[in-house]
Design a protein around this motif. Structure first.
Motif, PDB file in Angstrom:
ATOM      1  N   THR A 246     -69.938  50.548 -19.061  1.00  0.00           N
ATOM      2  CA  THR A 246     -68.583  50.273 -19.527  1.00  0.00           C
ATOM      3  C   THR A 246     -68.500  50.702 -20.986  1.00  0.00           C
ATOM      4  O   THR A 246     -69.226  50.205 -21.825  1.00  0.00           O
TER       5      THR A 246
ATOM      6  N   ARG B  13     -66.249  51.539 -24.449  1.00  0.00           N
ATOM      7  CA  ARG B  13     -65.006  51.237 -25.158  1.00  0.00           C
ATOM      8  C   ARG B  13     -64.899  52.106 -26.401  1.00  0.00           C
ATOM      9  O   ARG B  13     -65.889  52.321 -27.105  1.00  0.00           O
TER      10      ARG B  13
ATOM     11  N   GLU C 270     -59.517  51.272 -25.782  1.00  0.00           N
ATOM     12  CA  GLU C 270     -59.443  51.438 -24.336  1.00  0.00           C
ATOM     13  C   GLU C 270     -60.866  51.518 -23.779  1.00  0.00           C
ATOM     14  O   GLU C 270     -61.786  51.983 -24.454  1.00  0.00           O
ATOM     15  N   THR C 271     -61.013  51.073 -22.542  1.00  0.00           N
ATOM     16  CA  THR C 271     -62.336  51.171 -21.925  1.00  0.00           C
ATOM     17  C   THR C 271     -62.283  52.060 -20.699  1.00  0.00           C
ATOM     18  O   THR C 271     -61.225  52.294 -20.124  1.00  0.00           O
ATOM     19  N   THR C 272     -63.459  52.547 -20.323  1.00  0.00           N
ATOM     20  CA  THR C 272     -63.577  53.318 -19.106  1.00  0.00           C
ATOM     21  C   THR C 272     -64.926  53.016 -18.480  1.00  0.00           C
ATOM     22  O   THR C 272     -65.833  52.533 -19.149  1.00  0.00           O
ATOM     23  N   LEU C 273     -65.018  53.294 -17.196  1.00  0.00           N
ATOM     24  CA  LEU C 273     -66.268  53.036 -16.492  1.00  0.00           C
ATOM     25  C   LEU C 273     -66.941  54.373 -16.184  1.00  0.00           C
ATOM     26  O   LEU C 273     -66.348  55.236 -15.547  1.00  0.00           O
TER      27      LEU C 273
ATOM     28  N   PHE D  75     -65.008  44.726 -34.198  1.00  0.00           N
ATOM     29  CA  PHE D  75     -64.526  43.390 -33.874  1.00  0.00           C
ATOM     30  C   PHE D  75     -64.860  42.366 -34.958  1.00  0.00           C
ATOM     31  O   PHE D  75     -64.498  41.201 -34.846  1.00  0.00           O
TER      32      PHE D  75
ATOM     33  N   VAL E 231     -62.327  31.860 -34.390  1.00  0.00           N
ATOM     34  CA  VAL E 231     -62.127  31.139 -33.137  1.00  0.00           C
ATOM     35  C   VAL E 231     -62.630  29.705 -33.263  1.00  0.00           C
ATOM     36  O   VAL E 231     -61.990  28.762 -32.785  1.00  0.00           O
TER      37      VAL E 231
ATOM     38  N   SER F  16     -69.025  39.308 -19.456  1.00  0.00           N
ATOM     39  CA  SER F  16     -68.441  40.104 -20.522  1.00  0.00           C
ATOM     40  C   SER F  16     -68.905  39.472 -21.826  1.00  0.00           C
ATOM     41  O   SER F  16     -68.712  38.283 -22.043  1.00  0.00           O
TER      42      SER F  16
ATOM     43  N   PHE G 226     -67.767  39.674 -24.657  1.00  0.00           N
ATOM     44  CA  PHE G 226     -66.654  39.162 -25.446  1.00  0.00           C
ATOM     45  C   PHE G 226     -66.274  37.735 -25.033  1.00  0.00           C
ATOM     46  O   PHE G 226     -66.077  36.859 -25.868  1.00  0.00           O
ATOM     47  N   THR G 227     -66.219  37.500 -23.714  1.00  0.00           N
ATOM     48  CA  THR G 227     -65.907  36.151 -23.237  1.00  0.00           C
ATOM     49  C   THR G 227     -66.964  35.166 -23.715  1.00  0.00           C
ATOM     50  O   THR G 227     -66.643  34.048 -24.113  1.00  0.00           O
TER      51      THR G 227
ATOM     52  N   ILE H 196     -66.368  34.303 -27.334  1.00  0.00           N
ATOM     53  CA  ILE H 196     -65.190  33.457 -27.502  1.00  0.00           C
ATOM     54  C   ILE H 196     -65.473  32.014 -27.066  1.00  0.00           C
ATOM     55  O   ILE H 196     -65.187  31.055 -27.790  1.00  0.00           O
TER      56      ILE H 196
ATOM     57  N   ILE I 159     -65.417  28.637 -29.197  1.00  0.00           N
ATOM     58  CA  ILE I 159     -64.500  27.532 -28.887  1.00  0.00           C
ATOM     59  C   ILE I 159     -65.297  26.238 -28.762  1.00  0.00           C
ATOM     60  O   ILE I 159     -64.919  25.184 -29.303  1.00  0.00           O
TER      61      ILE I 159
END
Lengths: 351, 391
Positions: B61, B63, B96-99, B209, B218, B334, B336-337, B340, B344
């Motif tokens: 993946t 980006r 944008e991302t691509t596979l 990021f 966050v 992911s 990123f998740t 985050i 949190i």
């Protein structure tokens, strides 16, 4: 007011989570639904709804045609002196602003002699008087430094030719017999070579060589991201080209390949031929072969002449047996056509 | 009326006018005259965020993390060019991302370097320590993750809750000691979450990021949101038939639940990308470590009536997110998740610490510097550190 506060707070939180969700999950937008099947250059099969990225050039889209370059020899404008000496005049123009698609989709600033990498193959007979009109249309100083025997002031090292139209005439007698490189010799030398300022200079013996299907192969590479490691390797500039577009030759016919290694950064390169062995003449200076082998090792600007004949028709690979190079483009195929009947008719390879 | 209307208009106008100037400035920069500001060369950049190994194929993946659009034109494995497919296509706008799908017969548990070359010839690389099959969702595997989540999340928390009768019987001084111990435990967890989320972001997210600042932002936002909502819950505790201890216990279990969700993500991801072999020893380590989380819930709850039902619910709130985390981490990882949710979780825990400390302070008549509080806090940190070595 309290209600608005909590709404504000919730809004803030949802914005945070929302934005993170958008960034977190790959947005494969507008995916096409049609499933296509491709057979790639390595024989692998891909089924995809997207694009195929395969370093595979169509004949029509290639900017520099390795197939034309392969058998193109420049004998210059020929005239005779009163004493019978043949004079050959060539014009070579250097440029350094061209951006070429070196592999499908990969654009690289090449520095060129007469618009191509490698530059034109200059061919003469031993003893000919050569006049090379050099014009530098680049933005940097350039020269032509020929390997061979010539006076010091014709060596293309200490007389840098200025940019934007600088001129110089290199004048010397062709020699010795063999295959030699020529290249720019302006400092920083590596930079001028790796960008593409090089070509092949062939000096034929006066008595000529046996007729053959002759071709030139410059083994070169491109460091497209400037990390002093080549990203691409090739025989004649375009990676994998001769693999997809095999070089057609005939069985029972003498093939002569003039090989010059111009790869920088990597100390060695090599040439392995499948299904056959070849007579090898290092530097082409001797008329008697030194080796009968299927594998030669070449250091920087090391070169020679290979002669071979195929008995059996079919596809035969030739590639660097430093396999990294072949997997980055320095690989090709000889397609040997059956010539057993038409062998007698003979072809005219007279230069 | 007219006067107040004009003054209102003035206030609005004075608030809007600077915005108008910002818009004008943007238009000036991006508009026809903007060439003046076009100096320097923007460097393209892509980041390989994720590499999956599936049957006879490697999937990356990718980006676009630079400031200009790029075209993905070539893929390689271990620096050897390989044909590949890009879905949906190779042209990538910013972010944008691509596979990229590379047909490749990879070997299990060998390291691989996956390279992506873009149109200007620059090659970007990601190194995978050990190739493992991407986890496909199967009921068995889902159950496996649920079991891990139960071992790591629910069971330890429930065991920790069993200390409640003990805490109930002790003196006020000792009780404060346990509350402070809880705060110490939580502080350790919060710092642990932040450390982990920064680590994940450094390893997987592009510089664009601003990983560390993302985590901080966050964390603070999560803290503020829960602080506000938490106060609401406590304030309304009486009308909602909650006692204050229950409200605090609930907040602690929500905070710990968020943390355990992040922990579950990390565990699921680690199993999924093959960087962690799940040994029984590791599960024991996590379980011991998380038992302390049960104490954190039990401590405030011990002052109300013994409410087994509520206690069990809180244990579930704190523990079950580990299962969900493990599922998401294992099946749909992911980075990123992860970043985050870990952040949190950290914010939530900071909020709980604040509430706890305020409560202790109030019960102690504004004093926090007595021996039981200080030693409790210190011991909490120490216990967590020692149990963390086991993990």
């Amino acid at each position: 007011m309290k209600v608005t506060h909590s709404i504000l707070m919730i809004l803030l939180l949802s914005i945070t989570i929302g934005v993170s969700a958008i960034v977190a999950f790959p947005n494969f937008s507008e995916a096409e639904s049609e499933l296509k099947t491709f057979v790639t250059h390595s024989g692998k099969v891909i089924r995809t709804t997207g694009e195929v990225i395969d370093p595979l050039y169509a004949v029509s889209s290639v900017e520099f045609d390795p197939m034309v370059y392969l058998r193109e020899f420049n004998y210059g404008n020929v005239s005779k002196l009163s004493d019978g000496t043949t004079v050959r005049e060539y014009t070579i123009i250097a440029e350094d602003d061209k951006v070429m698609e070196v592999s499908p989709g990969v654009f690289y600033n090449v520095w060129t002699y007469n618009g191509t990498v490698p530059g034109p193959t200059i061919r003469a007979t031993e003893g000919d008087l050569l006049k090379i009109n050099f014009i530098n249309n680049g933005s940097k100083e350039h020269t032509i430094h020929f390997h061979g025997i010539h006076p010091a002031e014709m060596d293309g090292v200490f007389e840098a030719i200025g940019p934007s139209g600088g001129k110089f005439v290199y004048e010397f007698t062709a020699g010795p017999v063999g295959v030699h490189p020529y290249h720019c010799h302006v400092m920083p030398l590596e930079e001028h070579i790796i960008h593409g300022l090089y070509g092949v200079f062939i000096v034929d013996p006066k008595e000529g060589r046996e007729p053959a299907d002759e071709m030139v192969m410059v083994l070169n590479g491109f460091d497209t991201d400037f990390d002093t490691e080549n990203n691409f390797y090739a025989a004649n500039t375009i990676p994998f080209y001769y693999q997809h577009h095999p070089i057609q030759i005939n069985s029972n016919e003498l093939i002569r390949v003039y090989v010059v290694n111009m790869v920088e950064f990597d100390p060695i390169n090599n040439f392995h031929l499948h299904g056959n062995l070849y007579n090898y003449y290092p530097t082409g200076t001797d008329l008697v072969p030194s080796f009968y082998t299927d594998m030669i090792t070449l250091s920087q600007t090391e070169r020679g002449i290979m002669e071979f004949e195929y008995t059996y028709p079919g596809n035969y690979l030739f590639h660097a047996h430093k396999v990294e190079f072949s997997e980055k483009g320095w690989v090709g195929i000889f397609l040997v056509n059956d010539n057993s009947e038409s062998n007698e008719s003979g072809k005219d390879y007279d230069s | 009326m007219i006067v107040s209307n004009t003054s209102k208009f003035k206030i609005i106008a004075s608030g809007v006018i600077p915005f108008i100037f910002v818009v004008i400035m943007m238009m000036y920069i991006f508009g026809p005259g903007g060439d003046l500001l076009n100096f320097g060369v923007a460097l393209p950049e892509v980041t390989i965020e994720k590499v999956d190994f599936i049957d006879s194929e490697i999937q990356a993946t990718v980006r676009n993390t630079g400031s200009i659009p790029v075209q993905v034109v070539m893929a390689d494995v271990n620096d050897r060019i390989q044909p590949a497919a890009v879905e949906p296509d190779g042209f990538l706008e910013r972010y944008e991302t691509t596979l990229v799908r590379i047909p490749f017969e990879w070997n299990e548990s060998e390291p691989y370097r996956i390279g992506i070359t873009i149109d200007d010839g620059t090659r970007f690389e990601k190194e995978i320590e050990s190739a493992t099959f991407k986890l496909e969702f199967t009921p068995n595997l889902a159950i496996f993750f649920a079991i891990i989540g139960t071992y790591v999340g629910i069971i330890p928390v429930m065991i920790g809750l069993l200390w409640l009768p003990f805490i109930k019987k002790i003196s006020k001084q000792k009780y404060h000691f346990f509350l402070a111990l809880t705060a110490g435990l939580l502080l350790f967890l919060a710092i642990d979450s932040i450390e982990e989320s920064i680590e994940v972001s450094n390893n997987n997210l592009a510089n664009t990021f601003n990983g560390t600042l993302l985590v901080v932002t966050v964390t603070v936002l999560s803290f503020l949101a829960l602080y506000y909502l938490g106060n609401k819950i406590v304030a309304k505790a009486d009308s909602l038939n909650f006692s204050k201890p229950v409200a605090i216990g609930l907040m602690i279990s929500i905070g710990i639940g968020l943390h355990n969700f992040g922990e579950g993500l990390a565990i699921g991801a680690a199993v999924g990308i093959g960087s962690m072999a799940f040994s029984t020893f590791l599960i024991v380590g996590f379980a011991l470590h998380n038992t302390t989380e049960g104490i954190a819930i039990a401590a405030p709850m011990s002052r109300g009536k013994l409410m087994l039902g509520k206690l069990a619910i809180m244990g579930m709130i704190a523990g079950t997110p580990a299962i969900f985390g493990a599922w998401i981490g294992g099946f749909a990882y992911s980075p990123f998740t992860s970043v985050i949710f870990l952040a949190i979780g950290a914010g939530a825990i900071f909020q709980v610490i604040l509430v706890l400390m305020k409560w202790i302070q109030k019960e102690n008549d504004g004093n926090l510097s007595n021996l039981s509080v200080v030693s409790g806090f210190a011991l909490g940190m120490l216990v967590m550190y020692i149990t963390s070595i086991l993990v």
